[in-house]
Design a protein around this motif. Structure first.
Motif, PDB file in Angstrom:
ATOM      1  N   PHE A  48       0.824  -1.222   0.000  1.00 39.28           N
ATOM      2  CA  PHE A  48       0.000   0.000   0.000  1.00 39.28           C
ATOM      3  C   PHE A  48       0.855   1.268   0.000  1.00 39.28           C
ATOM      4  N   ASP A  49       0.276   2.327  -0.583  1.00 37.63           N
ATOM      5  CA  ASP A  49       0.980   3.609  -0.612  1.00 37.63           C
ATOM      6  C   ASP A  49       0.888   4.328   0.728  1.00 37.63           C
ATOM      7  N   LEU A  50      -0.201   4.051   1.423  1.00 37.85           N
ATOM      8  CA  LEU A  50      -0.437   4.724   2.705  1.00 37.85           C
ATOM      9  C   LEU A  50      -1.277   3.793   3.583  1.00 37.85           C
ATOM     10  N   ALA A  51      -0.926   3.758   4.893  1.00 39.77           N
ATOM     11  CA  ALA A  51      -1.736   2.941   5.812  1.00 39.77           C
ATOM     12  C   ALA A  51      -2.207   3.800   6.977  1.00 39.77           C
ATOM     13  N   PHE A  52      -3.462   3.600   7.360  1.00 36.44           N
ATOM     14  CA  PHE A  52      -3.995   4.203   8.582  1.00 36.44           C
ATOM     15  C   PHE A  52      -4.114   3.070   9.601  1.00 36.44           C
ATOM     16  N   ILE A  53      -3.553   3.279  10.786  1.00 45.17           N
ATOM     17  CA  ILE A  53      -3.670   2.269  11.825  1.00 45.17           C
ATOM     18  C   ILE A  53      -4.358   2.887  13.040  1.00 45.17           C
ATOM     19  N   LEU A  79       9.722  -2.550   6.660  1.00 44.31           N
ATOM     20  CA  LEU A  79       8.736  -1.535   6.274  1.00 44.31           C
ATOM     21  C   LEU A  79       9.379  -0.163   6.085  1.00 44.31           C
ATOM     22  N   HIS A  80      10.656  -0.162   5.780  1.00 43.16           N
ATOM     23  CA  HIS A  80      11.340   1.113   5.590  1.00 43.16           C
ATOM     24  C   HIS A  80      10.658   1.953   4.506  1.00 43.16           C
ATOM     25  N   GLY A  81      10.359   3.196   4.859  1.00 40.45           N
ATOM     26  CA  GLY A  81       9.746   4.093   3.886  1.00 40.45           C
ATOM     27  C   GLY A  81       8.232   3.991   3.819  1.00 40.45           C
ATOM     28  N   MET A  82       7.668   2.961   4.441  1.00 42.77           N
ATOM     29  CA  MET A  82       6.207   2.815   4.452  1.00 42.77           C
ATOM     30  C   MET A  82       5.585   4.007   5.194  1.00 42.77           C
ATOM     31  N   LYS A  83       4.493   4.540   4.643  1.00 43.72           N
ATOM     32  CA  LYS A  83       3.875   5.726   5.267  1.00 43.72           C
ATOM     33  C   LYS A  83       2.647   5.337   6.072  1.00 43.72           C
ATOM     34  N   VAL A  84       2.642   5.739   7.334  1.00 42.87           N
ATOM     35  CA  VAL A  84       1.548   5.343   8.230  1.00 42.87           C
ATOM     36  C   VAL A  84       1.014   6.554   8.994  1.00 42.87           C
ATOM     37  N   ALA A  85      -0.316   6.623   9.090  1.00 48.39           N
ATOM     38  CA  ALA A  85      -0.970   7.648   9.908  1.00 48.39           C
ATOM     39  C   ALA A  85      -1.753   6.935  11.018  1.00 48.39           C
ATOM     40  N   ALA A 142      -3.608  13.422   5.759  1.00 52.00           N
ATOM     41  CA  ALA A 142      -2.672  12.297   5.697  1.00 52.00           C
ATOM     42  C   ALA A 142      -2.434  11.894   4.245  1.00 52.00           C
ATOM     43  N   LEU A 143      -3.498  11.914   3.464  1.00 51.31           N
ATOM     44  CA  LEU A 143      -3.364  11.570   2.046  1.00 51.31           C
ATOM     45  C   LEU A 143      -2.449  12.580   1.344  1.00 51.31           C
ATOM     46  N   ASP A 144      -2.657  13.811   1.701  1.00 49.48           N
ATOM     47  CA  ASP A 144      -1.835  14.867   1.123  1.00 49.48           C
ATOM     48  C   ASP A 144      -0.366  14.649   1.478  1.00 49.48           C
ATOM     49  N   TRP A 145      -0.129  14.294   2.708  1.00 48.41           N
ATOM     50  CA  TRP A 145       1.238  14.010   3.170  1.00 48.41           C
ATOM     51  C   TRP A 145       1.810  12.773   2.475  1.00 48.41           C
ATOM     52  N   GLY A 146       0.955  11.772   2.311  1.00 47.25           N
ATOM     53  CA  GLY A 146       1.436  10.495   1.793  1.00 47.25           C
ATOM     54  C   GLY A 146       1.479  10.403   0.279  1.00 47.25           C
ATOM     55  N   SER A 147       0.953  11.400  -0.383  1.00 45.97           N
ATOM     56  CA  SER A 147       0.905  11.311  -1.846  1.00 45.97           C
ATOM     57  C   SER A 147       1.560  12.534  -2.453  1.00 45.97           C
TER      58      SER A 147
END
Ligand code: FMN
Length: 183
Positions: A48-53, A79-85, A142-147
């Motif tokens: 995934f490009d972005l994950a919300f947990i 998970l290096h570089g994986m983006k999580v909110a 978060a989407l803005d940050w992650g994309s």
């Protein structure tokens, strides 16, 4: 944009937040996959490009038990570089509310995950409308940050939303913009 939403919830508040975030991400055209955290294989997050947990907190000193395996597996996954909110429901009257989120955040950062600096914590008594609005706003940011999404939209929206005079207009503009999803 592929978005993952993982959560654990006992009395349903964190789950409602997850649903609100999912709805908003779908409204802007993202491909969304949502699952409870206790059944998630940590490795799948890489897809995934972005994950919300999302986590609830019942005991300041610990994670919810359903998140323990996920927490332990973080050590094995790359998970290096994986983006999580991160988000969750809690008792905001406590001195350190939603402590479980901080525990997971620290661990993820140690594992090389890029954790969004803004965390969404919502009080267990928050009205549904308030929760929905905050979740939508958080999801968008978060989407803005992650994309690579252009920043101007968010900046204008944020300024308008912070001014009571323009809040309703901002909301209507946002609804109109949602008709033109950005992938
Ligand atoms: C036994 C118990 C302990 C709790 N401890 C905390 C706490 O340490 N920190 C906090 O922020 N909220 C605490 N809460 C509030 C919960 O996080 C809140 O009820 C939240 O809505 C639970 O999330 P959920 O609805 O997704 O299960 C506690 C609630 C209960 C019932």
């Amino acid at each position: 944009m592929k978005v993952f939403i993982g959560y654990v919830s006992l009395s349903g508040n964190t789950e409602k937040m997850a649903v609100n975030i999912r709805n908003q991400m779908m409204a802007v055209g993202c491909e969304v996959y949502m699952e409870r955290l206790d059944t998630v294989e940590v490795d799948t997050l890489k897809e995934f490009d972005l994950a919300f947990i999302g986590l609830y907190t019942w005991n300041q000193e610990g994670l919810p038990y359903e998140a323990n395996e996920f927490y332990e597996e973080l050590d094995q996954a790359d998970l290096h570089g994986m983006k999580v909110a991160l988000f969750g429901a809690g008792d905001l009257s406590q001195p350190k509310p939603c402590g479980a989120i901080n525990i997971l955040s620290d661990k993820m950062k140690r594992c090389g995950v890029a954790v969004y600096s803004r965390v969404l914590k919502i009080d267990k008594e928050a009205p549904a409308y308030d929760m929905a609005r905050k979740c939508e706003d958080f999801a968008d940011q978060a989407l803005d940050w992650g994309s690579k999404r252009k920043k101007w939209r968010f900046l204008i929206w944020n300024r308008m939303q912070n001014n009571p005079k323009y809040q309703k207009t901002a909301y209507l503009i946002r609804r109109a913009l949602d008709d033109y999803p950005i992938k």
